[in-house]
Design a protein around this motif. Structure first.
Motif, short mmCIF file in Angstrom:
data_model
loop_
_atom_site.label_atom_id
_atom_site.label_comp_id
_atom_site.label_asym_id
_atom_site.label_seq_id
_atom_site.Cartn_x
_atom_site.Cartn_y
_atom_site.Cartn_z
N ALA A 144 0.84 -1.20 0.00
CA ALA A 144 0.00 0.00 0.00
C ALA A 144 0.87 1.26 0.00
CB ALA A 144 -0.94 -0.01 1.20
N ALA A 145 1.94 1.24 0.80
CA ALA A 145 2.84 2.40 0.86
C ALA A 145 3.51 2.66 -0.49
CB ALA A 145 3.89 2.18 1.94
N GLN A 146 3.65 1.60 -1.30
CA GLN A 146 4.24 1.75 -2.64
C GLN A 146 3.22 2.22 -3.68
OE1 GLN A 146 6.34 -1.92 -3.72
NE2 GLN A 146 6.83 -2.22 -1.55
N GLY A 147 1.94 2.35 -3.26
CA GLY A 147 0.93 2.87 -4.17
C GLY A 147 -0.05 1.87 -4.70
N PHE A 148 0.08 0.60 -4.30
CA PHE A 148 -0.92 -0.39 -4.70
C PHE A 148 -2.24 -0.12 -3.98
CE2 PHE A 148 3.05 -2.57 -5.54
CZ PHE A 148 2.80 -3.33 -6.68
N ALA A 149 -3.35 -0.38 -4.64
CA ALA A 149 -4.64 -0.45 -3.97
C ALA A 149 -4.85 -1.90 -3.58
CB ALA A 149 -5.76 0.01 -4.89
N VAL A 150 -5.00 -2.18 -2.28
CA VAL A 150 -5.05 -3.56 -1.79
C VAL A 150 -6.38 -3.81 -1.11
CG1 VAL A 150 -3.89 -5.32 -0.39
CG2 VAL A 150 -2.55 -3.45 -1.39
N ILE A 151 -7.03 -4.90 -1.51
CA ILE A 151 -8.26 -5.37 -0.85
C ILE A 151 -7.91 -6.66 -0.12
CG2 ILE A 151 -10.60 -6.25 -1.18
CD1 ILE A 151 -10.81 -4.50 -3.67
N VAL A 152 -8.15 -6.69 1.19
CA VAL A 152 -7.86 -7.87 2.01
C VAL A 152 -9.17 -8.45 2.53
CG1 VAL A 152 -6.81 -8.70 4.14
CG2 VAL A 152 -5.57 -7.10 2.68
N ILE A 153 -9.41 -9.71 2.24
CA ILE A 153 -10.59 -10.43 2.74
C ILE A 153 -10.12 -11.37 3.83
CG2 ILE A 153 -12.44 -12.05 2.13
CD1 ILE A 153 -12.12 -11.00 -0.79
N SER A 154 -10.71 -11.27 5.01
CA SER A 154 -10.25 -12.11 6.12
C SER A 154 -11.40 -12.46 7.05
CB SER A 154 -9.16 -11.38 6.91
OG SER A 154 -8.71 -12.19 8.00
N SER A 155 -11.31 -13.67 7.62
CA SER A 155 -12.25 -14.11 8.64
C SER A 155 -11.71 -13.86 10.04
CB SER A 155 -12.55 -15.61 8.47
OG SER A 155 -13.08 -15.87 7.20
N GLU A 156 -10.48 -13.32 10.14
CA GLU A 156 -9.85 -13.09 11.44
C GLU A 156 -9.90 -11.61 11.80
OE1 GLU A 156 -6.06 -14.90 12.06
OE2 GLU A 156 -6.52 -16.61 10.75
N MET A 157 -10.61 -11.29 12.87
CA MET A 157 -10.75 -9.90 13.27
C MET A 157 -9.41 -9.23 13.56
SD MET A 157 -12.97 -8.10 16.31
CE MET A 157 -14.52 -8.72 15.71
N PRO A 158 -8.49 -9.85 14.34
CA PRO A 158 -7.21 -9.17 14.59
C PRO A 158 -6.47 -8.83 13.31
CG PRO A 158 -7.48 -11.04 16.07
CD PRO A 158 -8.58 -11.14 15.05
N GLU A 159 -6.58 -9.71 12.32
CA GLU A 159 -5.89 -9.48 11.05
C GLU A 159 -6.47 -8.28 10.31
OE1 GLU A 159 -4.07 -12.47 8.26
OE2 GLU A 159 -6.15 -12.44 7.54
N VAL A 160 -7.78 -8.24 10.17
CA VAL A 160 -8.40 -7.16 9.40
C VAL A 160 -8.23 -5.82 10.11
CG1 VAL A 160 -10.79 -7.23 10.28
CG2 VAL A 160 -10.38 -6.75 7.87
#
Length: 507
Positions: free
Chosen positions: A445-461
């Motif tokens: 993300a810091a390099q400029g990518f748009a990132v979508i993260v799908i996760s079932s783990e609350m701490p991770e998201v």
């Protein structure tokens, strides 16, 4: 009160492969009726130790004891006869056979002339299924069962003998929260019968919920055993990886750019309905929800694996038609899928070939693939992502889960996407590799990518996201910035309680 004698123990187990000492004098014991967690990073030696116990591998040194008796495990069949059963993470069932045939496979009761005694088979199976308190019967075709019920069939195999110990290897990796409760009830019932449980998992919340003791391996060596009630996640993590982890919430310090991807009123049959969101360059947008909420299906639709029934997809402000993954890739959209082994990798192929697979057409001249160009791609992302492998010739199936995931991510980064969708980025990955993947996502993300993260783990998201979209039953319930979100309102949102309903409840 004195501790009961161990049901089994391993002392000083050594197992070496060419160039690798996988186990270096490891000891472990299991008491009757306890749940004993075996933890460690991928490659720490957990699976090798259990294969030694289960008769799959012969140790180079050390001794196995069943009760007080030293034994030599020569095969899984012998281990089963001694009451040691293994419930594997990856199910090994025959879909076309019945539940009864799967449970007693290789041990079918026979009548004269080698005929199967079906009445005896079904009666024995029904007794086992009654113990497991399941809703299906002995004649049900296994392929018609849910993953959770197939797991129950695997457990049923363990009950064809009077088990002394049952080994569960990542048993909840594919289960919903409701299915996990059923599994934990089965484990509790086994405990009540005096059966010892060895529980292998990377999920800390499960470890602290159901286990009595935790033993940790690191680099093939035993690092210690802790009583679960007397320890915490940080202490276990330090034993596993030799350092503490940064588990703080994400706080972006880089500049975000224009909107890279926008979805307006997107629907796909009954899978999801009227979905709208946008993600900017330099942003991590998290999708959180229970299994079945529609998150993966949205990603697959954006990537061209599903056809939407309504709505628009805009890329860099322009409406686009994505009818296949080829369309998505050409635009600059990449998808790291939920199941890396089935959907993201060819396990028998080497690292180089897996890495270059999406662009092999571009690297081909006539009938030949540019071998040097493939190696250059692999070397670049091996260094960039810190992929730990002896070299490009290594079969991907031999890598740890964390390094396999990095291969999949590297494969799609090599396509130079503007939008990267990562579905369940750390499923089945140890806590140390999780931290590396999380840092990688934030670096992208810091390099400029748009990132979508799908996760079932609350701490991770919570840890990686700048904003979070909470979903329930195919609908967006809330969209929150990282600063706005709390565990309570996130749990309420994915349980189907809308923001307006939450406000009325507080009144």
């Amino acid at each position: 009160m004195t501790n009961p004698k161990p049901a089994l123990r391993l002392e000083g187990i050594v197992k070496a492969f060419p160039g690798v000492r996988a186990l270096d004098g490891v000891s472990f014991d299991l008491r009757p009726g306890e749940v004993h967690a075996l933890m460690g990073e991928n490659g720490a030696g957990k699976s090798t130790l259990m294969k030694v116990l289960g008769g799959v591998l012969a140790p180079n040194a050390g001794q196995i004891f069943i009760g007080d008796d030293p034994v030599v495990m020569t095969s899984p069949k012998q281990a089963k006869a001694m009451g040691v059963m293994f419930i594997h993470q990856e199910l090994s069932l025959a879909d076309e056979l019945s539940v009864a045939e799967n449970i007693f496979l290789g041990e079918l009761p026979l009548k004269s002339f080698g005929r199967v005694d079906w009445d005896k088979l079904y009666a024995a199976t029904d007794r086992i299924l009654e113990t497991l308190n399941v809703s299906f019967d002995a004649k049900t075709r296994v392929g018609d069962l849910s993953i959770a019920n197939q797991q129950m069939v695997e457990i049923g195999r363990a009950l064809t003998v009077d088990p002394r110990a049952v080994i569960f290897d990542e048993p909840t990796a594919s289960l919903t929260d409701a299915e996990k409760i059923v599994l934990f009830n089965v484990i509790s019932d086994l405990q009540a019968r005096g059966v010892g449980i060895i529980y292998i998992s990377h999920r800390m919340e499960e470890i602290f919920k159901i286990t009595d003791r935790i033993s940790v391996l690191r680099d093939g060596q035993y690092r210690g055993t802790l009583h679960t009630a007397d320890t915490n996640e940080d202490e276990v993590t330090q034993l596993m990886i030799g350092r503490s982890l940064d588990l703080s919430r994400n706080a972006s310090h880089h500049q975000m750019g224009d909107t890279a991807l926008e979805v307006r009123n997107l629907s796909c049959g009954r899978l999801f309905d009227d979905i709208s969101f946008a993600v900017r360059k330099g942003e991590v947008l998290g999708f959180y929800g229970l299994v079945g909420a529609g998150r993966t299906e949205i990603a697959e639709t954006i990537f061209g694996l599903r056809t939407p029934s309504a709505g628009q997809i805009l890329f860099n402000g322009q409406e686009v038609q994505i009818t296949s993954p080829i369309d998505a890739i050409r635009l600059g959209i990449s998808l790291v899928p939920e199941d890396r082994k089935d959907q993201g990798l060819v396990l028998g192929m080497n690292c180089k070939d897996n890495m270059s697979l999406p662009q092999v057409g571009r690297l081909t001249k006539g009938p030949f693939v540019n071998h040097n160009a493939e190696i250059a791609i692999f070397d670049k992302y091996r260094e960039k992502l810190d992929i730990r492998t002896p070299g490009w010739r290594q079969a991907v199936g031999n890598l740890s889960g964390g390094n396999q995931q990095k291969i999949v991510i590297g494969k799609w980064l090599s396509m130079h996407p503007e939008v990267l969708i990562v579905d369940e980025p750390t499923r089945g990955i140890d806590v140390g590799s999780k931290s590396e993947i999380h840092n990688l996502i934030r670096d992208l993300a810091a390099q400029g990518f748009a990132v979508i993260v799908i996760s079932s783990e609350m701490p991770e998201v919570l840890h990686v996201s700048d904003r979070i979209v909470a979903m329930f039953a195919g609908k967006v319930m809330r969209e929150l910035s990282a600063a706005e979100v709390t565990e309570d309102n996130l749990i309420q949102a994915i349980s189907g309680i809308k923001q307006d309903d939450q406000r009325s409840q507080r009144r």
